[in-house]
Design a protein around this motif. Structure first.
Motif, PDB file in Angstrom:
ATOM      1  N   MET A 154       2.583  -7.233  -8.666  1.00 33.98           N
ATOM      2  CA  MET A 154       2.851  -5.911  -8.126  1.00 33.98           C
ATOM      3  C   MET A 154       2.895  -5.987  -6.597  1.00 33.98           C
ATOM      4  SD  MET A 154       0.187  -3.732 -10.371  1.00 33.98           S
ATOM      5  CE  MET A 154       0.012  -4.090 -12.091  1.00 33.98           C
ATOM      6  N   PRO A 155       3.683  -5.129  -5.966  1.00 32.61           N
ATOM      7  CA  PRO A 155       3.665  -5.099  -4.516  1.00 32.61           C
ATOM      8  C   PRO A 155       2.285  -4.735  -3.999  1.00 32.61           C
ATOM      9  CG  PRO A 155       5.565  -3.940  -5.385  1.00 32.61           C
ATOM     10  CD  PRO A 155       4.686  -4.263  -6.549  1.00 32.61           C
ATOM     11  N   LYS A 156       1.961  -5.227  -2.840  1.00 36.77           N
ATOM     12  CA  LYS A 156       0.612  -5.039  -2.344  1.00 36.77           C
ATOM     13  C   LYS A 156       0.445  -3.674  -1.687  1.00 36.77           C
ATOM     14  CE  LYS A 156      -0.142  -9.959  -1.666  1.00 36.77           C
ATOM     15  NZ  LYS A 156      -0.420 -11.039  -0.724  1.00 36.77           N
ATOM     16  N   GLY A 157      -0.712  -3.091  -1.901  1.00 41.30           N
ATOM     17  CA  GLY A 157      -1.055  -1.842  -1.251  1.00 41.30           C
ATOM     18  C   GLY A 157      -2.453  -1.950  -0.687  1.00 41.30           C
ATOM     19  N   LEU A 158      -3.015  -0.876  -0.249  1.00 41.03           N
ATOM     20  CA  LEU A 158      -4.385  -0.861   0.251  1.00 41.03           C
ATOM     21  C   LEU A 158      -5.330  -0.852  -0.929  1.00 41.03           C
ATOM     22  CD1 LEU A 158      -6.390  -0.542   2.608  1.00 41.03           C
ATOM     23  CD2 LEU A 158      -6.121   1.925   2.372  1.00 41.03           C
ATOM     24  N   GLU A 159      -6.099  -1.912  -1.093  1.00 40.83           N
ATOM     25  CA  GLU A 159      -6.955  -2.033  -2.267  1.00 40.83           C
ATOM     26  C   GLU A 159      -8.092  -1.010  -2.259  1.00 40.83           C
ATOM     27  OE1 GLU A 159      -6.426  -3.786  -4.756  1.00 40.83           O
ATOM     28  OE2 GLU A 159      -4.988  -5.290  -4.120  1.00 40.83           O
ATOM     29  N   VAL A 160      -8.403  -0.466  -3.417  1.00 41.93           N
ATOM     30  CA  VAL A 160      -9.577   0.381  -3.534  1.00 41.93           C
ATOM     31  C   VAL A 160     -10.817  -0.512  -3.546  1.00 41.93           C
ATOM     32  CG1 VAL A 160      -8.434   2.261  -4.737  1.00 41.93           C
ATOM     33  CG2 VAL A 160      -9.362   0.379  -6.042  1.00 41.93           C
ATOM     34  N   GLU A 182      12.244  -2.373   1.365  1.00 42.78           N
ATOM     35  CA  GLU A 182      11.232  -3.037   2.179  1.00 42.78           C
ATOM     36  C   GLU A 182      11.636  -2.983   3.650  1.00 42.78           C
ATOM     37  OE1 GLU A 182       8.290  -4.863   1.633  1.00 42.78           O
ATOM     38  OE2 GLU A 182       8.255  -4.064  -0.397  1.00 42.78           O
ATOM     39  N   PRO A 183      10.676  -2.887   4.567  1.00 49.65           N
ATOM     40  CA  PRO A 183      11.001  -2.940   5.995  1.00 49.65           C
ATOM     41  C   PRO A 183      11.072  -4.370   6.505  1.00 49.65           C
ATOM     42  CG  PRO A 183       8.665  -2.593   5.746  1.00 49.65           C
ATOM     43  CD  PRO A 183       9.234  -2.660   4.341  1.00 49.65           C
ATOM     44  N   GLU A 184      11.650  -4.535   7.668  1.00 51.30           N
ATOM     45  CA  GLU A 184      11.495  -5.783   8.407  1.00 51.30           C
ATOM     46  C   GLU A 184      10.236  -5.644   9.252  1.00 51.30           C
ATOM     47  OE1 GLU A 184      14.544  -8.427  10.830  1.00 51.30           O
ATOM     48  OE2 GLU A 184      13.872  -6.734  12.036  1.00 51.30           O
ATOM     49  N   LEU A 185       9.334  -6.633   9.180  1.00 55.00           N
ATOM     50  CA  LEU A 185       8.046  -6.537   9.860  1.00 55.00           C
ATOM     51  C   LEU A 185       7.982  -7.449  11.073  1.00 55.00           C
ATOM     52  CD1 LEU A 185       5.671  -6.536   6.760  1.00 55.00           C
ATOM     53  CD2 LEU A 185       6.586  -4.564   7.994  1.00 55.00           C
ATOM     54  N   ASP A 186       7.273  -6.981  12.103  1.00 58.54           N
ATOM     55  CA  ASP A 186       7.027  -7.808  13.276  1.00 58.54           C
ATOM     56  C   ASP A 186       5.786  -8.681  13.015  1.00 58.54           C
ATOM     57  OD1 ASP A 186       4.719  -6.260  13.683  1.00 58.54           O
ATOM     58  OD2 ASP A 186       5.660  -4.992  15.204  1.00 58.54           O
ATOM     59  N   PRO A 187       5.431  -9.576  13.938  1.00 61.93           N
ATOM     60  CA  PRO A 187       4.282 -10.464  13.702  1.00 61.93           C
ATOM     61  C   PRO A 187       2.963  -9.741  13.443  1.00 61.93           C
ATOM     62  CG  PRO A 187       5.618 -11.300  15.495  1.00 61.93           C
ATOM     63  CD  PRO A 187       6.163  -9.943  15.169  1.00 61.93           C
ATOM     64  N   GLU A 188       2.858  -8.469  13.851  1.00 56.07           N
ATOM     65  CA  GLU A 188       1.642  -7.697  13.627  1.00 56.07           C
ATOM     66  C   GLU A 188       1.671  -6.917  12.322  1.00 56.07           C
ATOM     67  OE1 GLU A 188       1.061  -5.258  17.031  1.00 56.07           O
ATOM     68  OE2 GLU A 188       0.598  -6.945  18.371  1.00 56.07           O
ATOM     69  N   GLY A 189       2.733  -7.098  11.544  1.00 52.07           N
ATOM     70  CA  GLY A 189       2.822  -6.424  10.260  1.00 52.07           C
ATOM     71  C   GLY A 189       3.339  -5.008  10.328  1.00 52.07           C
ATOM     72  N   LYS A 190       3.921  -4.622  11.451  1.00 46.91           N
ATOM     73  CA  LYS A 190       4.497  -3.293  11.606  1.00 46.91           C
ATOM     74  C   LYS A 190       6.014  -3.368  11.483  1.00 46.91           C
ATOM     75  CE  LYS A 190       0.574  -1.198  12.613  1.00 46.91           C
ATOM     76  NZ  LYS A 190       0.009  -0.134  11.740  1.00 46.91           N
ATOM     77  N   PHE A 215       9.329   3.007   7.637  1.00 45.36           N
ATOM     78  CA  PHE A 215       7.953   2.976   7.176  1.00 45.36           C
ATOM     79  C   PHE A 215       7.441   1.549   7.332  1.00 45.36           C
ATOM     80  CE2 PHE A 215      10.100   6.341   4.922  1.00 45.36           C
ATOM     81  CZ  PHE A 215       9.195   7.387   4.917  1.00 45.36           C
ATOM     82  N   ASP A 216       6.147   1.418   7.571  1.00 45.33           N
ATOM     83  CA  ASP A 216       5.562   0.085   7.734  1.00 45.33           C
ATOM     84  C   ASP A 216       5.453  -0.671   6.428  1.00 45.33           C
ATOM     85  OD1 ASP A 216       5.263   0.211  10.502  1.00 45.33           O
ATOM     86  OD2 ASP A 216       3.321   1.217  10.368  1.00 45.33           O
ATOM     87  N   GLY A 217       5.599   0.024   5.305  1.00 41.39           N
ATOM     88  CA  GLY A 217       5.594  -0.615   3.992  1.00 41.39           C
ATOM     89  C   GLY A 217       6.818  -0.202   3.216  1.00 41.39           C
ATOM     90  N   GLY A 218       6.984  -0.801   2.050  1.00 44.19           N
ATOM     91  CA  GLY A 218       8.143  -0.498   1.230  1.00 44.19           C
ATOM     92  C   GLY A 218       8.121   0.916   0.681  1.00 44.19           C
ATOM     93  N   VAL A 219       9.311   1.480   0.470  1.00 47.78           N
ATOM     94  CA  VAL A 219       9.464   2.756  -0.228  1.00 47.78           C
ATOM     95  C   VAL A 219       9.755   2.407  -1.685  1.00 47.78           C
ATOM     96  CG1 VAL A 219      10.751   4.907  -0.383  1.00 47.78           C
ATOM     97  CG2 VAL A 219      10.342   3.854   1.860  1.00 47.78           C
ATOM     98  N   PHE A 220       8.788   2.667  -2.576  1.00 52.27           N
ATOM     99  CA  PHE A 220       8.829   2.141  -3.934  1.00 52.27           C
ATOM    100  C   PHE A 220       9.434   3.083  -4.964  1.00 52.27           C
ATOM    101  CE2 PHE A 220       5.046  -0.677  -2.746  1.00 52.27           C
ATOM    102  CZ  PHE A 220       5.876  -1.761  -2.509  1.00 52.27           C
ATOM    103  N   VAL A 273       9.141  10.904  -1.827  1.00 52.65           N
ATOM    104  CA  VAL A 273       9.097   9.445  -1.911  1.00 52.65           C
ATOM    105  C   VAL A 273       7.653   8.967  -1.995  1.00 52.65           C
ATOM    106  CG1 VAL A 273      11.242   9.214  -0.588  1.00 52.65           C
ATOM    107  CG2 VAL A 273       9.053   9.082   0.602  1.00 52.65           C
ATOM    108  N   GLY A 274       7.468   7.810  -2.624  1.00 51.48           N
ATOM    109  CA  GLY A 274       6.170   7.160  -2.696  1.00 51.48           C
ATOM    110  C   GLY A 274       6.250   5.794  -2.048  1.00 51.48           C
ATOM    111  N   THR A 275       5.224   5.406  -1.302  1.00 58.84           N
ATOM    112  CA  THR A 275       5.324   4.227  -0.451  1.00 58.84           C
ATOM    113  C   THR A 275       4.208   3.216  -0.671  1.00 58.84           C
ATOM    114  OG1 THR A 275       3.954   4.992   1.400  1.00 58.84           O
ATOM    115  CG2 THR A 275       6.235   5.795   1.319  1.00 58.84           C
ATOM    116  N   GLN A 276       4.457   2.017  -0.126  1.00 57.25           N
ATOM    117  CA  GLN A 276       3.466   0.950  -0.131  1.00 57.25           C
ATOM    118  C   GLN A 276       2.281   1.296   0.760  1.00 57.25           C
ATOM    119  OE1 GLN A 276       5.019  -2.730   1.342  1.00 57.25           O
ATOM    120  NE2 GLN A 276       3.270  -3.955   0.717  1.00 57.25           N
ATOM    121  N   THR A 277       2.517   2.147   1.741  1.00 56.09           N
ATOM    122  CA  THR A 277       1.440   2.581   2.620  1.00 56.09           C
ATOM    123  C   THR A 277       0.667   3.747   2.013  1.00 56.09           C
ATOM    124  OG1 THR A 277       3.154   3.778   3.866  1.00 56.09           O
ATOM    125  CG2 THR A 277       2.357   1.710   4.784  1.00 56.09           C
ATOM    126  N   SER A 278       0.801   3.911   0.704  1.00 53.80           N
ATOM    127  CA  SER A 278      -0.101   4.721  -0.120  1.00 53.80           C
ATOM    128  C   SER A 278       0.076   6.227   0.014  1.00 53.80           C
ATOM    129  CB  SER A 278      -1.576   4.365   0.190  1.00 53.80           C
ATOM    130  OG  SER A 278      -1.774   2.984   0.073  1.00 53.80           O
TER     131      SER A 278
END
Length: 401
Positions: A1-7, A290-298, A321-326, A343-348
């Protein structure tokens, strides 16, 4: 699964949500339904016939659950393995709706509104997805199911298999559309080899297209495969197929497989919706990726991973968005008579946008949002937003007018 903010744990039960601050000024939480593991799917419709939509959830914890608008459990089913999909539909058009589900057990299950089994069909291997449509044109609904056995099947409303076709790899997505404009639905499927295949309503293959195979990426736990939707973009009475994959391309095909236009995103395409969102009489294509991310993950400045195209491929507006739009869906959730984009996103979070891309409000989950459904669960004539998440919850949300 794509990664999100873990509970933090299964016992993290946010009830007050005070940390969400100003979000709740625009979004009201009607209920939060907790599961033991990730949610794969949700659906909302008036199952019981009381004028209010019930909510169905399908979970990795092997549970199918049906609740009313007050989060009262009406019934549930426990399976041996994960449940990947759930639908609500009146399959045989007798005025009574059924719940259709399936997953790792390799069976399509159909239950009546009270949870009594009506029938089941054993496919033998994981069923990744199913869609409901009148493929035969007899006024009753068929189930299109795709499976780990490399097969797409059409099953009638009584559980009889009408036809099947083989792919070379696991078949992950399915759908239908009148791409010939003859009043008959064609059946569409896509597999792990990135093949998009189109069949007539009797199962004869019409054409195929292969998206570029991409190397494994450790940052994405589940690939997007090939996702697609259909709609009459050219207004010629025939539906086009709009498809995207993890090769970053969105492609639009006519009914004969001719590519009409394409667009390259920075990352994998995850979700496609088609609707006339701005009321101009033409369909728009809404795509999340999915976005293109810079070295800091943004997300980089050039990133556009939520784009609304007109019917010719011109960009009307875009967001980053800093994460994918799923996932995405369309509906009038603020009761203004106009459709909104949800929309629902990877950034929760779930975000709500108007026809011009203005942010109407958003709501934060504790992990990425996998699926969104809409339904009037309190019977007041306004659609509520149902979100299913990796944070082990289904949440019913109401936009405050």
């Amino acid at each position: 699964m794509p990664k999100g903010l873990e509970v933090k744990s299964f016992d993290d039960k946010w009830t007050a949500f005070k940390e969400r601050g100003k979000e709740l000024e625009k979004i009201q939480e009607l209920f939060i339904s907790y599961y033991e593991w990730y949610l794969w799917d949700c659906a909302a419709d008036d199952l019981t016939g009381d004028g209010k939509a019930e909510v169905v959830g399908a979970s990795e914890d092997s549970t199918l659950r049906v609740v009313d608008g007050n989060n009262k459990e009406l019934w549930s089913k426990n399976f041996h393995r994960a449940v990947f999909f759930c639908k609500i539909a009146d399959l045989n058009k007798d005025g009574n709706k059924e719940v259709i589900c399936g997953g790792v057990e390799g069976k399509v299950f159909v239950f009546d509104k009270s949870g009594n089994p009506k029938w089941e069909t054993d496919i033998g291997k994981w069923i990744y997805e199913a869609q409901i449509a009148d493929i035969t044109g007899d006024g009753k609904l068929e189930i299109i199911a795709v499976s780990r056995d490399k097969t797409i099947r059409v099953i009638d409303c009584e559980g009889n298999e009408l036809w099947q076709q083989k792919f070379k790899r696991y078949v992950k997505h399915c759908g239908s559309g009148d791409i010939k404009g003859d009043g008959k639905l064609e059946v569409i499927g896509s597999d792990d080899d990135k093949f998009l295949k189109i069949f007539d309503n009797k199962g004869n293959e019409l054409w195929e297209f292969q998206f570029t195979l991409m190397p494994p990426d450790a940052m994405i736990e589940v690939r997007s495969d090939v996702v697609f939707e259909t709609g009459d973009l050219t207004k010629d009475g025939k539906e086009e197929i709009v498809a995207g994959s993890d090769d970053s391309y969105l492609r639009v095909f006519d009914g004969n497989g001719k590519e009409l236009w394409n667009y390259k995103f920075e990352g994998a395409v995850h979700t496609i919706s088609i609707t006339d969102i701005n009321g101009d009489g033409n369909l728009e294509v809404i795509v999340g990726a999915e976005p293109e991310l810079d070295p800091e993950g943004k997300a980089t400045e050039k990133t556009k991973n939520l784009i609304v195209f007109d019917n010719t491929g011109k960009i009307l507006w875009a967001k980053k968005f800093d994460g994918g739009v799923f996932c995405s869906t369309i509906g009038d959730v603020n009761k203004d008579g106009k459709p909104e984009l949800i929309v629902g996103t990877q950034t929760s979070f779930i975000g709500i946008f108007d026809k011009d891309g203005n942010d109407l409000g958003h709501y934060k989950f504790d992990n990425y949002v996998r699926k969104i459904a809409l339904g009037d669960i309190d019977g007041d004539g306004q659609l509520e937003i149902i979100g299913a998440s990796r944070d082990h919850t289904i949440r019913a949300l109401k936009y405050k007018k």
